[in-house]
Design a protein around this motif. Structure first.
Motif, short mmCIF file in Angstrom:
data_model
loop_
_atom_site.label_atom_id
_atom_site.label_comp_id
_atom_site.label_asym_id
_atom_site.label_seq_id
_atom_site.Cartn_x
_atom_site.Cartn_y
_atom_site.Cartn_z
N GLY A 16 -12.39 -24.68 -46.83
CA GLY A 16 -11.97 -24.27 -45.06
C GLY A 16 -11.39 -26.18 -45.16
N LEU A 17 -11.39 -26.67 -45.89
CA LEU A 17 -11.03 -28.13 -44.91
C LEU A 17 -9.28 -28.28 -46.05
CD1 LEU A 17 -13.84 -29.96 -45.00
CD2 LEU A 17 -12.57 -29.23 -42.89
N LEU A 18 -8.74 -27.21 -46.82
CA LEU A 18 -7.49 -26.82 -47.24
C LEU A 18 -6.24 -27.31 -45.87
CD1 LEU A 18 -8.10 -25.32 -50.53
CD2 LEU A 18 -8.04 -27.76 -50.46
N PRO A 19 -5.56 -28.25 -46.62
CA PRO A 19 -4.54 -27.47 -45.36
C PRO A 19 -3.70 -25.96 -45.56
CG PRO A 19 -3.71 -29.13 -47.28
CD PRO A 19 -5.11 -29.37 -47.16
N LEU A 20 -3.29 -25.14 -44.42
CA LEU A 20 -2.12 -24.76 -44.44
C LEU A 20 -2.00 -24.31 -43.27
CD1 LEU A 20 -2.01 -21.89 -45.46
CD2 LEU A 20 -4.52 -20.51 -43.60
N GLY A 21 -0.89 -24.41 -43.10
CA GLY A 21 0.50 -24.77 -42.10
C GLY A 21 0.05 -25.93 -41.35
N GLN A 22 0.01 -25.42 -39.98
CA GLN A 22 -0.26 -26.64 -38.84
C GLN A 22 -1.72 -27.49 -39.23
OE1 GLN A 22 2.73 -28.74 -38.08
NE2 GLN A 22 3.24 -27.32 -38.89
N ALA A 57 2.02 -18.85 -47.67
CA ALA A 57 3.27 -17.37 -47.83
C ALA A 57 3.43 -16.73 -46.73
CB ALA A 57 3.13 -17.07 -49.31
N MET A 58 1.47 -15.91 -46.67
CA MET A 58 1.17 -15.21 -46.27
C MET A 58 1.63 -15.97 -44.39
SD MET A 58 -1.73 -13.57 -47.24
CE MET A 58 -2.01 -12.62 -46.33
N LEU A 59 1.11 -16.80 -43.89
CA LEU A 59 1.71 -17.31 -43.07
C LEU A 59 2.91 -17.33 -41.87
CD1 LEU A 59 0.39 -21.43 -42.26
CD2 LEU A 59 -0.70 -19.34 -41.15
#
Length: 193
Positions: free
Chosen positions: A23-29, A191-193
């Motif tokens: 959960g702490l992995l970056p995703l977008g901003q 990619a889904m973002l």
């Protein structure tokens, strides 16, 4: 019923990601967990995290961190029990659970679970791809029964819920429950973002 409390399950060991908190992995901003919180928190009356290990690593989130009370990584049911115990101490009647690695969870998760839960207020989510057992509405009144089942060795959410008549909230889109389990999934989520 007033809005239930929310519980984000992040007690897993993330072995396919090399360990650590997915959960702490970056995703977008933000992070994967940041997306989960952005979607779940507005639907609830407060959120806690079920996480084992050092809670200091999550202090920046300013949320209660609830470790499992059943030893030896007993799985998501142990996390749900920790959440039910926390909710009982808050005077709440229900919790809604969500997985920490599902950044696109439905923005109508709680209303749909409440509808499916009926008078008992007990339901799990499902999508066209099948059951989504870590997403559920759980009455606090199940605490003693769940504790006993865990102490007896039960580890599967579906076995526990099926024997107790949980309802099913059906969601039309599998993508809402896409979870990040591997580095390839993490790339797909970007990619889904």
């Amino acid at each position: 019923m007033i809005a239930p409390l929310g519980l984000i399950l992040m007690g897993g060991q993330a072995t396919r990601m090399g360990g650590g908190d997915k959960g702490l992995l970056p995703l977008g901003q933000t992070t994967i967990l940041g997306h989960v919180l952005d979607r779940l928190a507005p639907q609830t009356d407060g959120v806690a995290l079920n996480a084992n290990g050092d809670p200091a690593r999550l202090a920046h989130l300013h949320l209660p961190v609830l470790p499992d009370t059943i030893p030896d990584h007993a799985g998501p049911l142990a996390g749900i029990l920790a959440g039910l115990d926390w909710a009982a101490a808050q005077g709440a009647t229900h919790i809604v659970t969500a997985a920490a690695d599902t950044p696109f969870l439905p923005c109508d998760l709680v209303p749909q679970l409440l509808l499916a839960g009926g008078d008992a207020g007990f339901a799990l989510a499902a999508s066209p791809g099948g059951r989504q057992p870590t997403f559920g509405l759980w009455p606090v009144s199940l605490r003693a029964d769940l504790r006993q089942a865990l102490n007896d060795g039960l580890r599967k959410i579906v076995q526990f819920t099926a024997a107790r008549g949980a309802g099913t909230a059906r969601f039309p889109d599998d993508a809402a429950f896409f979870n990040v389990n591997t580095p390839q999934d993490h790339a797909a989520a970007q990619a889904m973002l």
